[in-house]
Write an enzyme that holds these catalytic residues in place. Structure first.
Site, short mmCIF file in Angstrom:
data_model
loop_
_atom_site.label_atom_id
_atom_site.label_comp_id
_atom_site.label_asym_id
_atom_site.label_seq_id
_atom_site.Cartn_x
_atom_site.Cartn_y
_atom_site.Cartn_z
N SER A 1 0.84 -1.20 0.00
CA SER A 1 0.00 0.00 0.00
C SER A 1 0.88 1.25 0.00
O SER A 1 1.59 1.50 -0.97
CB SER A 1 -0.96 -0.04 1.20
N HIS B 1 -4.23 -0.37 -4.18
CA HIS B 1 -5.67 -0.65 -4.03
C HIS B 1 -6.35 -0.29 -5.35
O HIS B 1 -7.45 0.26 -5.38
CB HIS B 1 -6.28 0.18 -2.90
N GLU C 1 -5.25 -5.30 -4.99
CA GLU C 1 -5.04 -5.88 -3.66
C GLU C 1 -4.67 -7.35 -3.78
O GLU C 1 -5.07 -8.03 -4.72
CB GLU C 1 -6.30 -5.68 -2.81
#
Length: 307
Positions: A161, A203, A230
């Protein structure tokens, strides 16, 4: 230049290939980045990237005996996140795992923290807010040690992330998905610089962030946009060979063949037009070469068709 560095010897310039390996992961942990309003750990944190964490371990120089340092600086719940990574790696029989929650530039220059990074075989940046990573680490002693180890040693540097977004020289740190193609909405700054010539978003599929990469590529067509889904990542070796790993998709946005854009003509907040942007989709096993800009799709054995 991608992730390569150059050394001047006399009148010759010699390209130096990084010895380290980079693994960037699209995430799936809600730890409070600039787009997230609710904090906490989802049920799937034990562990969304189990397969990818094993790949990190397998690629490390000493395998399960490697020294791991988990950097939780980006997270607003660093203690919880650190505990979950320790538990997840323990399931893979990795037990020499430390957690570094560095929250100031003073700590990023502290001798004891620098010594821990110097001794690490694997460094993992967790999710959260990537601007915390760039503003706290940028230009510090720890940052220099990490760059030197990546170029000169067989270290694995991984980021999920925010940790993935901050891995490149250029970094997206803000911009809503729905307004991404309005001039000025997407904000870009400098990242940690382990790899050049790309910009990373995370994401990606789940939050519909294609507009952010289209805008980034239109504003700088020489940079390859990388959108990580993801439970999906890229394993990057030799500074330029990118292999898709995990269960989802990696979206590449290549602006080098872009014909035209009105980006410099429209006012701030107005829609942006883009002509002829190239998009690739990578899945597990596919390889993209950042030098030749070629994608090789991995074709598994035919399953067959049931009539």
């Amino acid at each position: 230049m991608n992730a390569h560095i150059f050394e001047l010897i006399g009148t010759k310039t010699i390209e130096m290939t990084p010895k380290g390996k980079l693994i960037i992961i699209g995430g799936a942990i809600n730890t409070g980045s600039f787009t997230e309003t609710q904090f906490g750990l989802p049920q799937n944190m034990n562990f969304f990237e189990r397969g990818i964490l094993k790949r990190i371990t397998d690629e490390s120089s000493k395998n399960t005996a490697s020294r791991f340092e988990i950097i939780t600086t980006a997270s607003l719940i660093p203690e919880k996140v650190g505990e979950e990574y320790i538990k997840a790696f323990a399931q893979l029989d990795v037990h020499d795992v430390g957690v570094l929650n560095i929250i100031s530039r003073e700590q990023a220059n502290a001798v004891e923290n620098c010594e821990r990074i110097q001794a690490a075989d694997v460094i993992v940046f967790t999710g959260g807010d990537q601007l915390r990573l760039s503003s706290i680490f940028g230009g510090t002693t720890i940052h220099q040690i990490m760059l030197e180890k990546y170029h000169n040693e067989e270290i694995v540097i991984a980021g999920t992330s925010a940790g993935a977004a901050a891995s490149s020289k250029n970094m997206i740190y803000q911009g809503s998905s729905k307004d991404a193609l309005l001039k000025g909405e997407v904000k870009i700054t400098g990242g940690l610089g382990f790899i050049d010539g790309v910009i990373v978003d995370t994401h990606f599929v789940q939050r519909g962030r294609i507009g952010r990469l289209l805008y980034a590529a239109a504003s700088n067509p020489g940079i390859l946009g990388i959108g990580l889904g993801e439970d999906t990542g890229l394993y990057i070796s030799n500074g330029n060979m990118m292999q898709a790993i995990g269960s989802g998709m990696v979206i590449l946005v290549d602006g080098r063949l872009m014909n035209d854009t009105n980006l410099t003509d429209v006012a701030m907040g107005q829609p942006v037009s883009i002509k002829n942007m190239v998009v690739h989709v990578m899945c597990e096993g596919d390889i993209y070469d950042l030098v030749t800009h070629t994608l090789t799709i991995h074709h598994s054995k035919s399953i067959g068709v049931i009539s």
